[in-house]
Scaffold this active site. Structure first.
Site, PDB file in Angstrom:
ATOM      1  N   CYS A 118     -33.980 -13.281  21.206  1.00  0.00           N
ATOM      2  CA  CYS A 118     -34.360 -11.900  20.953  1.00  0.00           C
ATOM      3  C   CYS A 118     -35.449 -11.842  19.880  1.00  0.00           C
ATOM      4  CB  CYS A 118     -33.136 -11.100  20.494  1.00  0.00           C
ATOM      5  SG  CYS A 118     -33.470  -9.344  20.232  1.00  0.00           S
ATOM      6  N   ASP A 175     -35.604  -9.864  17.517  1.00  0.00           N
ATOM      7  CA  ASP A 175     -35.025  -9.397  16.261  1.00  0.00           C
ATOM      8  C   ASP A 175     -35.383 -10.353  15.116  1.00  0.00           C
ATOM      9  OD1 ASP A 175     -33.007  -8.922  14.100  1.00  0.00           O
ATOM     10  OD2 ASP A 175     -32.174  -7.524  15.554  1.00  0.00           O
ATOM     11  N   ARG A 218     -34.039 -10.974  12.477  1.00  0.00           N
ATOM     12  CA  ARG A 218     -32.903 -11.614  11.794  1.00  0.00           C
ATOM     13  C   ARG A 218     -32.396 -12.855  12.516  1.00  0.00           C
ATOM     14  NH1 ARG A 218     -29.252  -6.348  11.938  1.00  0.00           N
ATOM     15  NH2 ARG A 218     -30.186  -6.399  14.037  1.00  0.00           N
ATOM     16  N   HIS A 244     -27.610 -12.045  20.485  1.00  0.00           N
ATOM     17  CA  HIS A 244     -26.914 -11.870  19.203  1.00  0.00           C
ATOM     18  C   HIS A 244     -26.122 -10.572  19.214  1.00  0.00           C
ATOM     19  CE1 HIS A 244     -29.662  -8.757  17.430  1.00  0.00           C
ATOM     20  NE2 HIS A 244     -30.503  -9.279  18.286  1.00  0.00           N
ATOM     21  N   CYS A 260     -27.217  -6.447  18.923  1.00  0.00           N
ATOM     22  CA  CYS A 260     -28.575  -6.370  19.467  1.00  0.00           C
ATOM     23  C   CYS A 260     -28.956  -4.918  19.763  1.00  0.00           C
ATOM     24  CB  CYS A 260     -28.670  -7.201  20.747  1.00  0.00           C
ATOM     25  SG  CYS A 260     -30.294  -7.155  21.541  1.00  0.00           S
TER      26      CYS A 260
END
Length: 214
Positions: A43, A45, A47, A99, A102
């Protein structure tokens, strides 16, 4: 704002300095070539950085990221990355890693509008539709969300197994293996969903390509 962006440049200088302190020849070796054993489809993202959460060095993981770690068969960017990883770099393992928490998956669970992003979210909604009875049967919304994240990862791994040149590689041997992982933002740990694919045998017949060597 200008000062904020400079923090990234300064951080790079600090990283280089620290890296050279521990391994003076690191960048000389890194500049010559790359030979990663892993392809990471994850992803976007911020993080969930592949090398950091696996404690891996630069050069060890080839990476493709998009919103909600999707494998879309008309995504030429993703297919080009996968083709290069498999055919040129000869990676042995492909990891599809989602994750918990999400945002893309969460958005796809709702009926809210997100503008242009709605077109991308349709691919995730298709996963929900396929598993609607199971997901709707989970009353706790957070648990349903977590399960949706897991099912999305598994479906994307299966999508990858349907790709023609992946199946072509399997005609010659056992690699690449396709793995399904989920990362937890709450504790930093990766959960292996326990399903790895390295053949088209479990796919529905319509998705299997004829063996070119026959």
């Amino acid at each position: 704002m200008a000062e904020t962006i400079k923090d990234l440049i300064n951080g790079n200088v600090t990283w280089v300095r620290n890296t050279l302190r521990h391994n003076p020849d690191f960048f000389n070796k890194l500049a010559t070539s790359q030979s990663p054993k892993f392809l990471w489809i994850g992803c976007s993202d911020s993080r969930v950085p592949a090398t950091e959460i696996t404690n891996a060095l630069p050069g060890s993981i080839f990476v493709q990221r998009n919103i909600a770690n999707l494998v879309v068969h008309t995504d030429s960017n993703l297919l080009s990355v996968v083709y290069y990883a498999v055919k040129v770099l000869k990676v042995k393992h492909i990891i599809v890693c989602g994750h918990y928490g999400c945002g893309g998956v969460k958005a796809a669970m709702s009926n809210e509008r997100y503008g242009f992003l709605d077109n991308w979210l349709l691919h995730i909604k298709d996963v929900y539709r396929k598993h609607e009875m199971e997901l709707d049967g989970i009353e706790d919304e957070e648990k349903r969300f977590d399960k949706f994240v897991e099912l999305n990862v598994l479906e994307q791994a299966r999508n990858l197994a349907k790709v023609s040149f992946i199946q072509e590689e399997w005609e010659s041997g056992e690699f690449p293996y396709i793995h399904s992982w989920v990362y937890s933002l709450k504790d930093g740990l990766i959960r292996d969903l326990g399903i790895s694919i390295n053949s088209s045998s479990d796919l529905e017949g319509v998705y299997r390509f004829n063996n070119l060597k026959k």
